[in-house]
Design a protein around this motif. Structure first.
Motif, PDB file in Angstrom:
ATOM      1  N   MET A   6      37.337 -13.393 -15.633  1.00 53.39           N
ATOM      2  CA  MET A   6      36.776 -14.351 -16.571  1.00 53.39           C
ATOM      3  C   MET A   6      36.451 -13.606 -17.870  1.00 53.39           C
ATOM      4  N   PRO A   7      36.368 -14.302 -18.999  1.00 51.26           N
ATOM      5  CA  PRO A   7      36.058 -13.628 -20.262  1.00 51.26           C
ATOM      6  C   PRO A   7      34.766 -12.817 -20.177  1.00 51.26           C
ATOM      7  N   ASN A   8      34.834 -11.604 -20.684  1.00 48.58           N
ATOM      8  CA  ASN A   8      33.709 -10.662 -20.759  1.00 48.58           C
ATOM      9  C   ASN A   8      33.185 -10.213 -19.399  1.00 48.58           C
ATOM     10  N   ASN A   9      33.956 -10.378 -18.329  1.00 39.74           N
ATOM     11  CA  ASN A   9      33.631  -9.860 -17.006  1.00 39.74           C
ATOM     12  C   ASN A   9      34.768  -8.935 -16.573  1.00 39.74           C
ATOM     13  N   PHE A  10      34.914  -7.849 -17.265  1.00 38.42           N
ATOM     14  CA  PHE A  10      36.090  -7.003 -17.126  1.00 38.42           C
ATOM     15  C   PHE A  10      36.228  -6.316 -15.782  1.00 38.42           C
ATOM     16  N   ASP A  11      35.162  -6.186 -15.029  1.00 33.34           N
ATOM     17  CA  ASP A  11      35.241  -5.468 -13.756  1.00 33.34           C
ATOM     18  C   ASP A  11      34.978  -6.366 -12.550  1.00 33.34           C
ATOM     19  N   ILE A  12      35.062  -7.665 -12.732  1.00 34.23           N
ATOM     20  CA  ILE A  12      34.868  -8.608 -11.626  1.00 34.23           C
ATOM     21  C   ILE A  12      36.173  -9.367 -11.419  1.00 34.23           C
ATOM     22  N   PHE A  13      36.770  -9.193 -10.239  1.00 33.52           N
ATOM     23  CA  PHE A  13      38.049  -9.814  -9.927  1.00 33.52           C
ATOM     24  C   PHE A  13      37.875 -10.815  -8.789  1.00 33.52           C
ATOM     25  N   PRO A  14      37.711 -12.096  -9.108  1.00 33.84           N
ATOM     26  CA  PRO A  14      37.604 -13.099  -8.043  1.00 33.84           C
ATOM     27  C   PRO A  14      38.870 -13.102  -7.189  1.00 33.84           C
ATOM     28  N   PRO A  15      38.752 -13.329  -5.895  1.00 32.18           N
ATOM     29  CA  PRO A  15      39.919 -13.245  -5.009  1.00 32.18           C
ATOM     30  C   PRO A  15      41.000 -14.290  -5.291  1.00 32.18           C
ATOM     31  N   ASP A  16      40.648 -15.373  -5.947  1.00 32.50           N
ATOM     32  CA  ASP A  16      41.635 -16.410  -6.229  1.00 32.50           C
ATOM     33  C   ASP A  16      42.069 -16.437  -7.694  1.00 32.50           C
ATOM     34  N   SER A  17      41.838 -15.345  -8.399  1.00 29.17           N
ATOM     35  CA  SER A  17      42.136 -15.294  -9.824  1.00 29.17           C
ATOM     36  C   SER A  17      43.238 -14.269 -10.087  1.00 29.17           C
ATOM     37  N   PHE A  18      44.478 -14.731 -10.045  1.00 31.90           N
ATOM     38  CA  PHE A  18      45.617 -13.842 -10.260  1.00 31.90           C
ATOM     39  C   PHE A  18      46.805 -14.641 -10.772  1.00 31.90           C
ATOM     40  N   VAL A  19      47.810 -13.926 -11.256  1.00 28.54           N
ATOM     41  CA  VAL A  19      49.054 -14.531 -11.717  1.00 28.54           C
ATOM     42  C   VAL A  19      50.187 -13.868 -10.948  1.00 28.54           C
ATOM     43  N   ASP A  20      50.968 -14.656 -10.239  1.00 31.41           N
ATOM     44  CA  ASP A  20      52.166 -14.169  -9.575  1.00 31.41           C
ATOM     45  C   ASP A  20      53.372 -14.686 -10.347  1.00 31.41           C
ATOM     46  N   VAL A  21      54.240 -13.764 -10.754  1.00 30.68           N
ATOM     47  CA  VAL A  21      55.401 -14.162 -11.543  1.00 30.68           C
ATOM     48  C   VAL A  21      56.650 -14.169 -10.689  1.00 30.68           C
ATOM     49  N   ALA A  22      57.003 -13.042 -10.134  1.00 26.95           N
ATOM     50  CA  ALA A  22      58.209 -12.933  -9.309  1.00 26.95           C
ATOM     51  C   ALA A  22      57.815 -12.269  -7.998  1.00 26.95           C
ATOM     52  N   LEU A  23      57.858 -13.024  -6.943  1.00 22.76           N
ATOM     53  CA  LEU A  23      57.470 -12.507  -5.644  1.00 22.76           C
ATOM     54  C   LEU A  23      58.668 -11.897  -4.929  1.00 22.76           C
ATOM     55  N   SER A  24      58.451 -10.783  -4.271  1.00 21.83           N
ATOM     56  CA  SER A  24      59.456 -10.135  -3.427  1.00 21.83           C
ATOM     57  C   SER A  24      60.757  -9.839  -4.160  1.00 21.83           C
ATOM     58  N   ASP A  25      60.648  -9.399  -5.423  1.00 21.80           N
ATOM     59  CA  ASP A  25      61.864  -9.040  -6.159  1.00 21.80           C
ATOM     60  C   ASP A  25      62.222  -7.565  -5.977  1.00 21.80           C
ATOM     61  N   GLY A  26      61.355  -6.809  -5.307  1.00 26.94           N
ATOM     62  CA  GLY A  26      61.643  -5.409  -5.028  1.00 26.94           C
ATOM     63  C   GLY A  26      61.355  -4.470  -6.176  1.00 26.94           C
ATOM     64  N   GLU A  27      60.833  -4.980  -7.275  1.00 30.42           N
ATOM     65  CA  GLU A  27      60.542  -4.145  -8.442  1.00 30.42           C
ATOM     66  C   GLU A  27      59.039  -3.941  -8.579  1.00 30.42           C
ATOM     67  N   SER A  28      58.675  -2.792  -9.116  1.00 31.07           N
ATOM     68  CA  SER A  28      57.280  -2.508  -9.406  1.00 31.07           C
ATOM     69  C   SER A  28      56.988  -2.811 -10.868  1.00 31.07           C
ATOM     70  N   ILE A  29      55.758  -3.203 -11.152  1.00 31.19           N
ATOM     71  CA  ILE A  29      55.344  -3.378 -12.541  1.00 31.19           C
ATOM     72  C   ILE A  29      55.182  -1.998 -13.153  1.00 31.19           C
ATOM     73  N   VAL A  30      55.851  -1.755 -14.266  1.00 28.60           N
ATOM     74  CA  VAL A  30      55.772  -0.462 -14.948  1.00 28.60           C
ATOM     75  C   VAL A  30      54.715  -0.512 -16.045  1.00 28.60           C
ATOM     76  N   LYS A  31      54.685  -1.614 -16.808  1.00 26.05           N
ATOM     77  CA  LYS A  31      53.699  -1.739 -17.884  1.00 26.05           C
ATOM     78  C   LYS A  31      53.515  -3.210 -18.243  1.00 26.05           C
ATOM     79  N   ILE A  32      52.273  -3.548 -18.604  1.00 27.53           N
ATOM     80  CA  ILE A  32      51.947  -4.869 -19.126  1.00 27.53           C
ATOM     81  C   ILE A  32      51.333  -4.664 -20.494  1.00 27.53           C
ATOM     82  N   ILE A  33      51.833  -5.408 -21.463  1.00 30.30           N
ATOM     83  CA  ILE A  33      51.306  -5.289 -22.820  1.00 30.30           C
ATOM     84  C   ILE A  33      51.151  -6.691 -23.399  1.00 30.30           C
ATOM     85  N   ALA A  34      50.110  -6.895 -24.175  1.00 25.78           N
ATOM     86  CA  ALA A  34      49.832  -8.209 -24.747  1.00 25.78           C
ATOM     87  C   ALA A  34      50.312  -8.264 -26.186  1.00 25.78           C
TER      88      ALA A  34
END
Length: 84
Positions: A6-34
């Motif tokens: 949530m905004p301004n809660n940088f170290d709190i990760f709720p268990p249902d708060s995530f984004v899945d883009v490509a499941l089981s594609d066999g690749e690792s995330i190398v970098k995320i940039i905004a």
């Protein structure tokens, strides 16, 4: 899987708060940039562009063969994101 907080809660990760883009594609995330209201998720062979401008994030586009092998291959510039 990209975990989100949530905004301004940088170290709190709720268990249902995530984004899945490509499941089981066999690749690792190398970098995320905004950039603006987009997240660029670079994997080993694929680039995923995730739109985060609304309440619900969504996959905007997929670019095969535009991935990277090391995090140092991507950088932010005043004009956008560059990678090789």
């Amino acid at each position: 899987r990209v975990l989100k907080t949530m905004p301004n809660n940088f170290d709190i990760f709720p268990p249902d708060s995530f984004v899945d883009v490509a499941l089981s594609d066999g690749e690792s995330i190398v970098k995320i940039i905004a950039f603006g209201d987009k997240l660029l998720e670079f994997k080993q062979n694929t680039l995923y562009i995730i739109n985060v401008s609304q309440d619900t994030e969504f996959l905007e586009s997929t670019h095969v063969q535009m991935g990277i092998t090391c995090p140092g291959a991507v950088c932010a510039t005043p004009d956008g994101i560059g990678w090789s």
